[in-house]
Scaffold this motif. Structure first.
Motif, mmCIF file in Angstrom:
data_model
loop_
_atom_site.group_PDB
_atom_site.id
_atom_site.type_symbol
_atom_site.label_atom_id
_atom_site.label_comp_id
_atom_site.label_asym_id
_atom_site.label_seq_id
_atom_site.Cartn_x
_atom_site.Cartn_y
_atom_site.Cartn_z
ATOM 1 N N PHE A 1 0.861 -1.176 0.000
ATOM 2 C CA PHE A 1 0.000 0.000 0.000
ATOM 3 C C PHE A 1 0.899 1.228 0.000
ATOM 4 N N LYS A 2 0.764 2.070 -1.030
ATOM 5 C CA LYS A 2 1.633 3.238 -1.185
ATOM 6 C C LYS A 2 0.835 4.520 -1.041
ATOM 7 N N ILE A 3 1.409 5.467 -0.328
ATOM 8 C CA ILE A 3 0.820 6.788 -0.184
ATOM 9 C C ILE A 3 1.655 7.747 -1.014
ATOM 10 N N VAL A 4 1.014 8.402 -1.960
ATOM 11 C CA VAL A 4 1.701 9.330 -2.855
ATOM 12 C C VAL A 4 1.149 10.714 -2.577
ATOM 13 N N ARG A 5 1.960 11.531 -1.930
ATOM 14 C CA ARG A 5 1.570 12.894 -1.595
ATOM 15 C C ARG A 5 2.503 13.822 -2.375
ATOM 16 N N ALA A 6 1.909 14.576 -3.315
ATOM 17 C CA ALA A 6 2.722 15.475 -4.137
ATOM 18 C C ALA A 6 1.879 16.682 -4.535
ATOM 19 N N GLY A 7 2.560 17.780 -4.769
ATOM 20 C CA GLY A 7 1.874 19.010 -5.137
ATOM 21 C C GLY A 7 1.351 18.992 -6.561
#
Length: 175
Positions: free
Chosen positions: A17-23
């Motif tokens: 499970f990957k969390i991708v937080r990017a602007g």
């Protein structure tokens, strides 16, 4: 497809499970289109999925906050990426693509507002949730509708969003 170093880092991660937080303009959509295509077309051995027989065909899901956003964010990019390879159904926002195992995988593109329609779906190997911080009652839906899809497959999920602070869904996932 050429990915920048941060995108490559996400793809190389072995996390289930990957969390991708990017602007904004960080390449999240491009990354997820490439990931969806890979998950749909790769062999099961390359995906490290525990299930090997899919009675209803492998499935990959992309869930945006609304059906309209799903169409605008990823559907057109997915059609361009799979032009000549996939068979698309415009009405249902589904695309069937051949995979390396000699079978077909169906990519579903949909809206979170229609989440009940996904209840009971089987043979799901991957789900991408986009704009997670805008999804209401996300954790109850994850627990009751989406997480059970992986019981037989051991599938993967990506949770994508921006660094907003209004809704703590991504922060809760990170914990």
């Amino acid at each position: 497809m050429l990915l920048h170093p941060k995108q490559q880092e996400i793809i190389r991660s072995q996390a289930r499970f990957k969390i991708v937080r990017a602007g904004r303009k960080g390449g999240k959509t491009l990354l997820e289109v490439e990931n969806l295509v890979f998950k749909a077309t790769a062999s099961i051995s390359r995906l490290h999925i525990k299930k090997t027989v899919f009675t209803t065909g492998r499935k990959v899901l992309y869930i945006a906050p609304t059906q309209e956003q799903a169409r605008n964010i990823v559907w057109e990019a997915l059609k361009r990426r799979l032009y000549g390879v996939g068979k698309s159904n415009e009405q249902r926002l589904q695309m069937k693509v051949p995979n390396e195992d000699g079978d077909e995988t169906t990519i579903y593109v949909g809206g979170y507002e229609n989440r009940e329609n996904y209840r009971g779906l089987t043979d799901v190997i991957h789900i991408t949730f986009d704009e997670v911080d805008t999804l209401r009652e996300f954790f109850s839906s994850w627990k009751e509708i989406f997480r059970p899809m992986f019981l037989d497959t051991g599938g993967t999920a990506d949770f994508v969003g921006t660094p907003k602070k209004e809704n703590p869904n991504l922060r809760r996932l990170e914990k």
